[in-house]
Design a protein around this motif. Structure first.
Motif, PDB file in Angstrom:
ATOM      1  N   ASN A   1       0.828  -1.207   0.000  1.00 55.50           N
ATOM      2  CA  ASN A   1       0.000   0.000   0.000  1.00 55.50           C
ATOM      3  C   ASN A   1       0.863   1.259   0.000  1.00 55.50           C
ATOM      4  N   ALA A   2       1.954   1.235   0.788  1.00 55.57           N
ATOM      5  CA  ALA A   2       2.871   2.376   0.813  1.00 55.57           C
ATOM      6  C   ALA A   2       3.536   2.563  -0.550  1.00 55.57           C
ATOM      7  N   PHE A   3       3.802   1.455  -1.227  1.00 54.99           N
ATOM      8  CA  PHE A   3       4.365   1.502  -2.581  1.00 54.99           C
ATOM      9  C   PHE A   3       3.448   2.279  -3.524  1.00 54.99           C
ATOM     10  N   VAL A   4       2.150   2.028  -3.436  1.00 52.99           N
ATOM     11  CA  VAL A   4       1.198   2.742  -4.294  1.00 52.99           C
ATOM     12  C   VAL A   4       1.198   4.234  -3.964  1.00 52.99           C
ATOM     13  N   MET A   5       1.226   4.568  -2.683  1.00 49.86           N
ATOM     14  CA  MET A   5       1.275   5.974  -2.304  1.00 49.86           C
ATOM     15  C   MET A   5       2.528   6.640  -2.858  1.00 49.86           C
ATOM     16  N   ALA A   6       3.671   5.966  -2.755  1.00 51.64           N
ATOM     17  CA  ALA A   6       4.917   6.530  -3.275  1.00 51.64           C
ATOM     18  C   ALA A   6       4.853   6.711  -4.785  1.00 51.64           C
ATOM     19  N   ALA A   7       4.237   5.765  -5.484  1.00 47.35           N
ATOM     20  CA  ALA A   7       4.130   5.861  -6.940  1.00 47.35           C
ATOM     21  C   ALA A   7       3.315   7.078  -7.357  1.00 47.35           C
ATOM     22  N   ILE A   8       2.318   7.427  -6.558  1.00 40.66           N
ATOM     23  CA  ILE A   8       1.480   8.588  -6.852  1.00 40.66           C
ATOM     24  C   ILE A   8       2.222   9.888  -6.527  1.00 40.66           C
ATOM     25  N   CYS A   9       2.911   9.905  -5.399  1.00 44.72           N
ATOM     26  CA  CYS A   9       3.546  11.140  -4.925  1.00 44.72           C
ATOM     27  C   CYS A   9       4.902  11.414  -5.578  1.00 44.72           C
ATOM     28  N   PHE A  10       5.582  10.377  -6.022  1.00 43.35           N
ATOM     29  CA  PHE A  10       6.930  10.525  -6.591  1.00 43.35           C
ATOM     30  C   PHE A  10       7.040   9.719  -7.885  1.00 43.35           C
ATOM     31  N   PRO A  11       6.435  10.187  -8.958  1.00 45.18           N
ATOM     32  CA  PRO A  11       6.411   9.390 -10.194  1.00 45.18           C
ATOM     33  C   PRO A  11       7.778   9.192 -10.848  1.00 45.18           C
ATOM     34  N   GLU A  12       8.723  10.108 -10.669  1.00 42.04           N
ATOM     35  CA  GLU A  12       9.995  10.001 -11.389  1.00 42.04           C
ATOM     36  C   GLU A  12      10.769   8.731 -11.054  1.00 42.04           C
ATOM     37  N   PRO A  13      10.955   8.360  -9.778  1.00 50.00           N
ATOM     38  CA  PRO A  13      11.664   7.109  -9.499  1.00 50.00           C
ATOM     39  C   PRO A  13      10.979   5.892 -10.117  1.00 50.00           C
ATOM     40  N   PHE A  14       9.672   5.934 -10.212  1.00 46.72           N
ATOM     41  CA  PHE A  14       8.955   4.793 -10.782  1.00 46.72           C
ATOM     42  C   PHE A  14       9.123   4.739 -12.298  1.00 46.72           C
ATOM     43  N   GLU A  15       9.233   5.897 -12.932  1.00 44.91           N
ATOM     44  CA  GLU A  15       9.538   5.906 -14.365  1.00 44.91           C
ATOM     45  C   GLU A  15      10.938   5.354 -14.611  1.00 44.91           C
ATOM     46  N   TYR A  16      11.868   5.693 -13.745  1.00 42.56           N
ATOM     47  CA  TYR A  16      13.228   5.166 -13.875  1.00 42.56           C
ATOM     48  C   TYR A  16      13.225   3.650 -13.662  1.00 42.56           C
ATOM     49  N   ALA A  17      12.460   3.177 -12.670  1.00 45.20           N
ATOM     50  CA  ALA A  17      12.360   1.739 -12.429  1.00 45.20           C
ATOM     51  C   ALA A  17      11.750   1.032 -13.631  1.00 45.20           C
ATOM     52  N   ARG A  18      10.781   1.674 -14.282  1.00 45.43           N
ATOM     53  CA  ARG A  18      10.157   1.061 -15.458  1.00 45.43           C
ATOM     54  C   ARG A  18      11.147   0.940 -16.605  1.00 45.43           C
ATOM     55  N   LYS A  19      12.048   1.904 -16.742  1.00 40.03           N
ATOM     56  CA  LYS A  19      13.079   1.809 -17.777  1.00 40.03           C
ATOM     57  C   LYS A  19      13.975   0.600 -17.531  1.00 40.03           C
ATOM     58  N   GLU A  20      14.334   0.376 -16.254  1.00 38.88           N
ATOM     59  CA  GLU A  20      15.145  -0.795 -15.924  1.00 38.88           C
ATOM     60  C   GLU A  20      14.395  -2.073 -16.281  1.00 38.88           C
ATOM     61  N   LEU A  21      13.100  -2.112 -15.986  1.00 33.81           N
ATOM     62  CA  LEU A  21      12.284  -3.272 -16.317  1.00 33.81           C
ATOM     63  C   LEU A  21      12.198  -3.482 -17.826  1.00 33.81           C
ATOM     64  N   ASP A  22      12.022  -2.396 -18.567  1.00 30.59           N
ATOM     65  CA  ASP A  22      11.899  -2.511 -20.020  1.00 30.59           C
ATOM     66  C   ASP A  22      13.177  -3.022 -20.667  1.00 30.59           C
ATOM     67  N   GLU A  23      14.314  -2.675 -20.083  1.00 33.53           N
ATOM     68  CA  GLU A  23      15.580  -3.156 -20.632  1.00 33.53           C
ATOM     69  C   GLU A  23      15.703  -4.670 -20.511  1.00 33.53           C
ATOM     70  N   VAL A  24      15.088  -5.232 -19.483  1.00 37.60           N
ATOM     71  CA  VAL A  24      15.175  -6.674 -19.264  1.00 37.60           C
ATOM     72  C   VAL A  24      13.998  -7.409 -19.893  1.00 37.60           C
ATOM     73  N   CYS A  25      12.796  -6.861 -19.755  1.00 33.64           N
ATOM     74  CA  CYS A  25      11.582  -7.572 -20.162  1.00 33.64           C
ATOM     75  C   CYS A  25      10.983  -7.059 -21.472  1.00 33.64           C
ATOM     76  N   GLY A  26      11.510  -5.942 -21.995  1.00 36.45           N
ATOM     77  CA  GLY A  26      10.980  -5.398 -23.227  1.00 36.45           C
ATOM     78  C   GLY A  26       9.869  -4.396 -22.993  1.00 36.45           C
ATOM     79  N   ALA A  27       9.905  -3.262 -23.700  1.00 34.79           N
ATOM     80  CA  ALA A  27       8.904  -2.210 -23.505  1.00 34.79           C
ATOM     81  C   ALA A  27       7.544  -2.592 -24.059  1.00 34.79           C
ATOM     82  N   ASN A  28       7.491  -3.623 -24.898  1.00 29.41           N
ATOM     83  CA  ASN A  28       6.236  -4.022 -25.539  1.00 29.41           C
ATOM     84  C   ASN A  28       5.638  -5.277 -24.910  1.00 29.41           C
ATOM     85  N   ALA A  29       5.849  -5.438 -23.623  1.00 35.39           N
ATOM     86  CA  ALA A  29       5.221  -6.525 -22.872  1.00 35.39           C
ATOM     87  C   ALA A  29       5.634  -7.895 -23.391  1.00 35.39           C
TER      88      ALA A  29
END
Length: 519
Positions: free
Chosen positions: A318-346
């Motif tokens: 639940n705290a993770f969701v709150m952080a994602a709403i209040c601080f979107p930039e770190p989550f965008e950076y985390a998504r870039k790391e995920l896309d590099e491994v898993c692909g941006a197109n799912a």
């Protein structure tokens, strides 16, 4: 003989009353107010002024009524220095406000700060003396020996497979009922521990889940919440002089009966030879491990492990969701790391085997736990000996408490959500550099299970979903104990491709129908 007059009788009554009050005061005197054997005074850290007999107890109890007020109160305790002394009833509390003093007094002196204090209500009446987290050391040692079996390498690998399966049902649940995102968190965390401890996939209906959550919340909120646990000698009174017993005995019976509904089917399956591998079958009830507890103690050990191992991850998510709403930039950076491994197109979902290639996600897990600790204060550690530490001398019986809120602020720019603070080469060690799981010999034994559980949940949710506030949000008000939505959130799939990936994986793992049916 001259008869007593009015004022003489009044003087006698006052004298007797004064003697009685002084006797009561001495009986309930906290350790740091009692003289040392050599006649010296104890040297305690500073703290706020309090009242006679009660000390700071009334201040503390007022602060506990609201999570935001309690957070402010604990932060203010940090303003007294690295340690703060509170007189609460007949107890001496020393709050540890920085990582340094937690390490010094909880970790390095664990041999003498490992004990738990007397809690006649929360440990006794409510828990029937069976919740091992509050046990005194002799009984706690046996439970600890059992739970260490949860940390074997082969067990952790098996747990990872179950976590991946249950997280896919959570993702599918997000698609089916996005407004119940918080309930999907709870089902995921409970189902993982249910599978590990009891052996079966979670098939309990909603009332049973809600009942288990009520039991967990009632127990956690009972710690340091009632008068008797602050004045433990009151529990020595004759039962007819203990008006509080009826309420707490009733609560304890409800907790016992709730545990029993989960425990009985497992016991029956083991007796019938049909039970799958589990912590209960292969450890607690296995003749090879020689557990010394009786059946009721075994039941509490199992269900307490389920409760503790599910509620803290739920709150962290639940705290993770709150952080994602209040601080979107770190989550965008985390998504870039995920896309590099898993692909941006799912192309594929992130897995536990990807942890080494995703250090930022691991750091993000640690930052969530730091930014909004799941426990405002870790249950107290009681010293069994007098302690000399720097300029201070603490008497035996002092209760040291990790001030989770103040410790979480013991970082540069602490109010910012910044996973980079944990990008130090120890991203994969969730207990390195932060104290969410406690410390010393009492550190939560399941932290490795929680680490992979949260890594997997955070990685897959960031990869597949977007979060936005759906109303007014106050980032410090997480309302963990509410049965409804803790704060208003709008959840949406990241893209059609990510939605289809979830559906494909849910069908492959045969959990899609379960997600559609709900819980």
């Amino acid at each position: 003989m001259v008869p007593f007059g009015y004022y003489q009788w009044l003087a006698v009554v006052v004298l007797i009353a004064t003697g009685v009050l002084e006797a009561i005061r001495r009986v309930f005197l906290p350790p740091h107010r009692r003289g040392a054997l050599d006649g010296k005074r104890w040297q305690m850290p500073p703290g706020p002024a309090g009242l006679p007999l009660f000390g700071n107890l009334l201040q503390y109890r007022r602060a506990r009524r609201d999570e935001v007020e309690l957070r402010k109160y604990l932060l203010n305790l940090g303003s007294y220095g690295e340690m703060t002394t509170l007189h609460v009833g007949s107890k001496t509390w020393v709050f540890l406000n920085t990582r340094r003093v937690v390490s010094e007094l909880i970790a390095k002196r664990a041999n003498i700060t490992n004990e738990r204090p007397d809690m006649p209500v929360s440990s006794g009446l409510i828990s029937r003396d069976n919740r091992f987290v509050l046990h005194h050391t002799p009984r706690w040692t046996e439970s600890r020996r059992m739970t260490h079996h949860l940390l074997s390498g082969s067990a952790l690998r098996q747990y990872g497979e179950w976590q991946e399966l249950e997280s896919i049902q959570m993702l599918a649940g997000y698609l089916e009922r996005p407004s119940q995102w918080y309930r999907h968190h709870y089902r995921y965390s409970v189902s993982v521990m249910h599978r590990i401890v009891l052996g079966e996939r979670l098939l309990k209906v909603t009332p049973e889940l809600d009942q288990l959550r009520r039991v967990t919340v009632e127990f956690l909120t009972s710690i340091n919440a009632n008068w008797v646990d602050f004045f433990p000698r009151l529990a020595r009174l004759p039962k007819w002089l203990q008006p509080w017993r009826k309420r707490y005995v009733k609560m304890g019976r409800f907790h016992h009966d709730s545990h029993y509904t989960w425990w009985t089917p497992v016991k029956q399956a083991i007796a019938n030879g049909t039970a799958p591998p589990s912590f209960v079958r292969d450890v607690i009830l296995s003749p090879d491990t020689k557990y010394s507890g009786d059946d009721e103690q075994a039941m509490y050990l199992a269900l307490s492990t389920v409760s503790a191992g599910s509620d803290n991850p739920r709150m962290a998510m639940n705290a993770f969701v709150m952080a994602a709403i209040c601080f979107p930039e770190p989550f965008e950076y985390a998504r870039k790391e995920l896309d590099e491994v898993c692909g941006a197109n799912a192309e594929c979902l992130p897995c536990i085997s990807d942890m080494e290639r995703m250090p930022y996600i691991s750091a993000l897990v640690k930052e969530v736990l730091r930014w909004r600790p799941t426990l405002h204060q870790v249950p107290q550690h009681q010293s069994t000996q007098d302690i000399e530490f720097e300029a201070y001398t603490f008497p035996a019986g002092t209760e040291f408490i990790i001030n989770g809120i103040s410790v979480s602020q013991d970082y540069p720019k602490a109010n910012e959500f910044n996973p980079n603070r944990f990008m130090d080469g120890n991203e994969g060690n969730i207990v390195q550099g932060q104290w969410t799981f406690g410390g010393g010999r009492r550190i939560c034994v399941g932290y490795k299970v929680t680490q992979t559980e949260l890594f997997l949940a955070f990685a897959r949710l960031i990869y597949c979903f977007d979060y936005a506030a759906a109303g007014s949000i106050e980032s410090v008000r997480l309302r963990h104990n509410t049965p409804g939505e803790p704060f208003p959130v709008r959840v949406s799939p990241r893209s059609e491709a990510h939605e289809q990936l979830i559906l494909k994986e849910a069908e492959r793992c045969e959990v899609l129908e379960s997600a559609k049916e709900g819980f």
